[in-house]
Design an enzyme around this catalytic site. Structure first.
Site, mmCIF file in Angstrom:
data_model
loop_
_atom_site.group_PDB
_atom_site.id
_atom_site.type_symbol
_atom_site.label_atom_id
_atom_site.label_comp_id
_atom_site.label_asym_id
_atom_site.label_seq_id
_atom_site.Cartn_x
_atom_site.Cartn_y
_atom_site.Cartn_z
ATOM 1 C CE LYS A 289 -10.861 1.364 -11.437
ATOM 2 N NZ LYS A 289 -9.972 0.377 -10.783
ATOM 3 C CE1 TYR B 30 -12.683 4.092 -10.281
ATOM 4 C CE2 TYR B 30 -14.940 3.998 -11.093
ATOM 5 C CZ TYR B 30 -13.920 3.468 -10.339
ATOM 6 O OH TYR B 30 -14.131 2.312 -9.633
ATOM 7 C CG ASP C 67 3.928 4.829 -6.829
ATOM 8 O OD1 ASP C 67 2.877 4.244 -7.147
ATOM 9 O OD2 ASP C 67 4.379 5.813 -7.453
ATOM 10 C CB THR D 80 -14.182 0.678 -0.035
ATOM 11 O OG1 THR D 80 -14.583 1.365 -1.228
ATOM 12 C CG2 THR D 80 -14.282 -0.829 -0.256
ATOM 13 C CG ASP E 168 -2.173 0.862 1.013
ATOM 14 O OD1 ASP E 168 -3.236 0.290 0.758
ATOM 15 O OD2 ASP E 168 -2.059 2.112 1.072
#
Length: 263
Positions: free
Chosen positions: A154, A150, A59, A185, A38
């Protein structure tokens, strides 16, 4: 077909919390050796400590960062047999959003997958075995109003996963694309009123996504759909794109602006 994960080396990026942490937990429970990655070092170390996994913060999107992660993971695991490209960012806005939002989205949501594959696929082909997991999104199959970076990246992540599978699937490399809608989340809670309106109804827990991934690995299925209704929407989009686009325009007009991060 059943996938025996006992002793297998698994890397999960973006695993400090959310879907990635659920993947890591599920793989550890299945007997795998897991590296938790992470960008948030404290989150990676906390999750790894709780699970009995290995923490490799850093990263997972830059070329140097991916190389460092893969090298460190090999030191800890020996062989990397499963790589979960789970780290992602959600940037909202239209085509006019600033260049940084596009650059970050492209690097994290797409090029991180390309860079990891570049380092892993040759080894997997030589061994005749390896698994690449791409956490995509239902937005990669369908789209999402108000969040151009996004939606576009994606779609690209899904296209790359498909390309990997069609190119190497008969050579021992298995690929899975995980495409949920709403998942409970931080990304969902931070998506603004429009994002929550779209995704919160019917949202599932991260553990549900991890369960469905492991089931797909057992079954050898490429597409992992924690929300099965997405398959019907995807089929409807392909069957009548104009009708689908008209419906998406109506949806967009009825929603406030999506306020995903733009930094």
């Amino acid at each position: 077909m059943s996938t025996d994960l006992t002793g297998r080396g698994v890397v999960v990026t973006g695993a400090g919390r959310g879907i990635g942490a659920a993947y890591a937990k599920a793989f550890v429970a299945a007997g795998a050796k897991v590296v938790v990655n992470d960008l948030d070092a404290a989150a990676a170390e906390s999750a790894a400590r709780e699970l009995g996994a290995f923490a490799v913060p850093g990263d997972a999107s830059s070329e140097a960062g991916v190389a460092a992660l893969v090298a460190a993971a090999r030191d800890q695991l020996g062989e990397i047999e499963v790589f979960c490209a789970n780290a992602g960012v959600a940037r909202g806005g239209t085509e006019a959003v600033d260049e940084r939002a596009w650059d970050v989205s492209w690097n994290v949501n797409v090029m991180a997958h390309v860079r990891a594959s570049r380092l892993l696929v040759p080894e997997w082909l030589e061994r005749g075995r390896g698994t690449f997991v791409a956490t995509v999104s239902a937005a990669g199959l369908l789209s999402i109003p108000g969040a151009a970076p996004y939606a576009v990246t994606k779609h690209a992540a899904l296209a790359f996963a498909e390309w990997l599978s069609m190119t190497y699937g008969d050579k021992g490399v298995r690929v899975h694309a995980v495409c949920p809608q709403g998942v409970r989340t931080d990304m969902l809670w931070g998506s603004g009123s429009a994002g929550r309106a779209l995704m919160e109804p019917g949202a599932v827990d991260p553990d549900d996504v991890a369960r469905d991934l492991l089931a797909a690995m057992d079954d050898g299925r490429f597409l992992v759909l924690p929300h099965p209704e997405v398959a019907e929407m995807y089929a409807g989009r392909a069957a009548d794109p104009d009708r689908w686009l008209a419906g998406m325009r109506r949806m967009a007009a009825a929603l406030p602006a999506v306020t995903m991060g733009t930094d």
